[in-house]
Scaffold this active site. Structure first.
Site, PDB file in Angstrom:
ATOM      1  N   THR A  89      11.760  -3.151  -2.897  1.00  0.00           N
ATOM      2  CA  THR A  89      12.168  -4.531  -2.618  1.00  0.00           C
ATOM      3  C   THR A  89      13.323  -4.978  -3.494  1.00  0.00           C
ATOM      4  OG1 THR A  89       9.924  -5.095  -1.927  1.00  0.00           O
ATOM      5  CG2 THR A  89      11.344  -6.919  -2.527  1.00  0.00           C
ATOM      6  N   SER A 126       8.905   2.184  -1.197  1.00  0.00           N
ATOM      7  CA  SER A 126       8.121   3.038  -2.096  1.00  0.00           C
ATOM      8  C   SER A 126       6.996   3.746  -1.357  1.00  0.00           C
ATOM      9  CB  SER A 126       7.544   2.204  -3.235  1.00  0.00           C
ATOM     10  OG  SER A 126       6.649   1.214  -2.741  1.00  0.00           O
ATOM     11  N   THR A 160       7.118  -2.350  -5.344  1.00  0.00           N
ATOM     12  CA  THR A 160       5.932  -2.754  -6.099  1.00  0.00           C
ATOM     13  C   THR A 160       4.629  -2.278  -5.465  1.00  0.00           C
ATOM     14  OG1 THR A 160       5.882  -4.889  -4.935  1.00  0.00           O
ATOM     15  CG2 THR A 160       7.090  -4.786  -7.028  1.00  0.00           C
ATOM     16  N   ASP A 161       4.639  -1.922  -4.176  1.00  0.00           N
ATOM     17  CA  ASP A 161       3.385  -1.544  -3.518  1.00  0.00           C
ATOM     18  C   ASP A 161       2.757  -0.306  -4.150  1.00  0.00           C
ATOM     19  OD1 ASP A 161       3.503  -3.665  -1.803  1.00  0.00           O
ATOM     20  OD2 ASP A 161       4.410  -2.558  -0.149  1.00  0.00           O
TER      21      ASP A 161
END
Length: 406
Positions: A89, A126, A160-161
């Site tokens: 992101t 990711s 971030t996932d």
């Protein structure tokens, strides 16, 4: 005496007087010059030692003057920090993803703390990164740190996932005491309130500071520093999503300096025995959730499809569903490791004392050797440790030791 004789006598007297005056006038200047010459010679005789000493000491005097002259201040050389971008992101701008070089331009004052370098490893979500890419990224970081001893640290961008998973994987497999900082953002560059630039600046600051050395892989977002082993994403949207519940942050990034409050005592980075230099692929390890009425055939299916390990996200302090027992026995009977963790988000599953190959051991007890207590690792982190452990050993006792030490 006649008039002529008197005139001659007077002229003679006049001439004598003139000569006398001339002699007197000549003698006076001569006497003054003699005195002046005498004075000068005497002064030179008296002062020549001083002149000679000054001449002899003049080189040292000049050197001393040069030495004591204030020298212009030399600016200290900024520590070099390499940014390795993988996407996520933080770079996902509407109309196209930002490159590593473009990300650095978002932080114009980064040169106050570091001399940035950039490298584009990938540029994707990711969740799209493969395990082969994880392996390649770890090897690339190890190679950089081995070959470039002047490199102060590395910053890795991630979505971030799965950021906490990638960070822990690098924490176990990057064998250096220099800081590796994983960073991301919850908002994309096209969103009002995009925090990616601030997070990136702080990541560079942490990677550049010597006090970050030896602390393992660090996760930096929202002004906070967390340990890769302990941090987890706790909210789908909020900026303060990354937290180390039960442990607390390692430190903060404030305007004046980077501050650390504690260390991580578990093994990591340079102390890790998990060397991936000769590893070409990571073994398959799956996670199975425990819930009421969960079938055991999902475990069987994973084993039949090639899983070398199963992580159980168990209820409470390690309880599994009675309907899963058959699947667990099937896995351990085939030598597949089953790691028991908790789905609660915190808490520890304690290791059992075991005596491998003890006389009189039953088939059931031998199968139980392949059940590993996951200690306080969350299911996602336990999966990563088991994958890496299986690249080194197949010994149940050794793998249980790793879960205690890492």
């Amino acid at each position: 005496m006649g008039a002529r004789d008197r005139q001659a006598t007077e002229e003679h007297a006049t001439e004598e007087h003139r000569k006398t005056q001339t002699r007197q006038g000549t003698n006076l200047p001569c006497s003054s010059v003699s005195f002046f010459v005498y004075f000068c010679v005497s002064l030179c005789v008296l002062l020549w030692p001083l002149f000679l000493l000054t001449f002899l000491l003049s080189p040292w005097s000049v050197h001393a003057a040069v030495q004591t002259r204030p020298q212009p201040a030399t600016a200290p050389e900024m520590p070099r920090v390499r940014l390795i971008a993988t996407g996520g992101t933080i770079s996902n701008k509407v109309g196209g993803r930002l490159t590593a070089a473009e990300l650095v331009t978002l932080v114009p004052d980064v040169t106050r703390w570091a001399k940035p370098e950039t490298e584009q490893f990938a540029n994707q979500s990711s969740s799209e990164l493969t395990l082969d890419q994880w392996l390649a990224l770890s090897k690339r970081i190890n190679a950089l740190l081995d070959d470039d001893r002047g490199l102060a640290g590395i910053v890795v961008t991630s979505g971030t996932d799965t950021l906490e998973e990638l960070a822990y994987f690098l924490d176990l497999s990057v064998r250096s005491d220099r800081p590796v900082v994983v960073v991301g953002s919850m908002r994309n560059p096209s969103t009002l309130g995009y925090e990616g630039a601030a997070n990136l600046q702080e990541a560079f600051r942490v990677a550049a500071t010597p006090v970050a050395r030896g602390r393992g892989v660090l996760v930096v977002l929202n002004d906070e520093i967390n340990a890769a082993r302990e941090v987890t994403k706790t909210d789908a949207l909020r900026l303060n999503t990354f937290q180390s519940r039960g442990y607390g942050i390692l430190g903060v990034v404030d305007a004046d300096r980077v501050v650390f409050y504690r260390d991580v005592v578990k093994r990591h980075s340079v102390k890790s025995e998990l060397d991936l230099t000769t590893v070409s692929a990571l073994p398959r390890v799956d996670i199975v959730m425990v819930y009421q009425g969960a079938p055991g055939d999902l475990i069987k299916a994973a084993v039949d499809r090639g899983a070398k390990g199963i992580v159980m996200a168990a209820a409470g302090a390690g309880a599994t569903s009675g309907t899963q027992d058959e699947g667990i026995a099937y896995a351990t009977g085939k030598g597949v490791f089953v790691v028991i963790t908790t789905r609660t988000g915190s808490g520890r599953i304690a290791a059992r004392l075991r005596t491998p190959g003890a006389p009189g051991a039953t088939a059931s007890s031998r199968r139980s050797e392949y059940q590993i207590a996951g200690e306080d690792l969350a299911p996602l982190k336990a999966r990563i440790l088991l994958m890496l452990a299986l690249t080194k050993t197949q010994d149940p006792t050794d793998i249980q030791r790793m879960f205690i030490e890492y």
